[in-house]
Write a protein that holds these residues in place. Structure first.
Motif, PDB file in Angstrom:
ATOM      1  N   ALA A  99       0.549  -1.470  -0.185  1.00 33.79           N
ATOM      2  CA  ALA A  99      -0.013  -0.193   0.337  1.00 33.79           C
ATOM      3  C   ALA A  99       0.840   1.550   0.138  1.00 33.79           C
ATOM      4  O   ALA A  99       0.577   2.623  -0.945  1.00 33.79           O
ATOM      5  N   THR A 120      -0.496  -7.953  -1.577  1.00 32.68           N
ATOM      6  CA  THR A 120      -0.820  -6.765  -0.857  1.00 32.68           C
ATOM      7  C   THR A 120      -2.404  -6.294  -1.777  1.00 32.68           C
ATOM      8  O   THR A 120      -2.778  -6.740  -2.229  1.00 32.68           O
ATOM      9  N   GLY A 123      -5.847  -1.213  -0.231  1.00 33.41           N
ATOM     10  CA  GLY A 123      -6.307  -0.506   1.483  1.00 33.41           C
ATOM     11  C   GLY A 123      -8.105  -1.421   1.873  1.00 33.41           C
ATOM     12  O   GLY A 123      -8.049  -2.456   1.848  1.00 33.41           O
ATOM     13  N   THR A 193      -7.597   4.335   0.832  1.00 33.74           N
ATOM     14  CA  THR A 193      -7.208   3.480  -0.143  1.00 33.74           C
ATOM     15  C   THR A 193      -6.920   3.899  -1.388  1.00 33.74           C
ATOM     16  O   THR A 193      -6.983   5.516  -1.890  1.00 33.74           O
TER      17      THR A 193
END
Length: 270
Positions: A99, A120, A123, A193
């Protein structure tokens, strides 16, 4: 230890003074993880420079006085690059650090050549994984209690290596973050995010996921690869959240091939 952007950070550098045909790698680590956890990757990628740092309150970086966010830590990372006259980097990030890598590439596009996102998510808009794994992931005991880590290794990371020595080596490299350091890392991404900005991320991107990741399911990688215009997805078969460790040869080969590939015209125009 270095004073960077008003913070004291423990910084690790490999081969910054050595000649190379490749830009340096800037690496963002996972939550609570110290430099030593990823040092083997830096040592294997020995044809290019590599730089990373312990987040505040993690590893040997002192506790932060105030909370921080992705914007301030990306700015701090850019300040660190400027100190060493590094104009452009390939940015890599794993898990929580993935992120951070996305945010850095969005905030400092002029410094970013290519982007590698490992295990990953975008978010807070992520698709959650196994609730049991999430509960154990949030428990700091995994850093300070070897028995806890051994008991829950497979639940935490999926794709658990069958080589006990490899697992023990990884656990032995971990140093627990401070309670404040761990809390501030959790708070850093609260509400964050990248999803609305990903269509504007004009960097060639490699998204790497493990198909047995109990923490970050593959669907998150598919979302990233779909939303980023110049992205491709590679799924490591049998890989859990730590496939960079358990499937090191395959993972490093994918990273090398991507970073060393000729630049495509679409990305160059962007």
């Amino acid at each position: 230890m270095e004073e960077v952007g008003g913070r004291t950070l423990r910084v690790a550098k490999w081969r910054l003074d050595a000649p190379s045909d490749h830009p340096p790698i800037l690496f963002f680590n996972g939550i609570g993880a110290n430099i030593e956890a990823v040092a083997p990757l830096a040592e294997v990628l020995d044809d290019r420079a590599f730089i990373m740092f312990d987040m505040p309150g993690v590893g040997e970086s002192p506790d932060p006085v105030l909370p921080y966010n992705p914007f301030t830590m990306s700015w701090t990372a850019a300040q660190l690059l400027g100190r060493y006259d590094i104009d452009e980097v390939d940015v890599l990030g794993i898990s929580w650090g993935g992120a951070m890598a996305q945010h850095f590439a969005l905030q400092h596009g002029a410094r970013t050549r290519r982007l590698v996102l490992i295990a990953t998510t975008p978010g807070m808009a992520m698709v959650p994984g196994n609730p049991a794994a999430f509960t154990k992931m949030a428990n700091p005991r995994r850093y300070i209690d070897p028995d806890f880590m051994n008991e829950h290794f497979a639940t935490l990371y999926g794709g658990a290596t069958e080589n006990p020595g490899q697992k023990a080596e990884h656990v032995g490299r971990l140093k627990p973050p401070s309670p404040r350091g761990y809390l501030y890392q959790l708070l850093c991404m609260l509400g964050w995010t990248s999803l609305p900005a990903l269509p504007f991320l004009g960097k060639e991107t490699l998204v790497m996921m493990g198909d047995d990741d109990q923490i970050v399911p593959v669907i998150n990688g598919k979302i990233l690869a779909r939303m980023i215009p110049n992205a491709r997805l590679e799924v490591v078969e049998g890989g859990g959240h730590l496939f960079l460790l358990t499937h090191a040869d395959e993972s490093i080969a994918l990273i090398r091939d991507f970073l060393d590939a000729p630049e495509n015209a679409e990305s160059k125009a962007a």
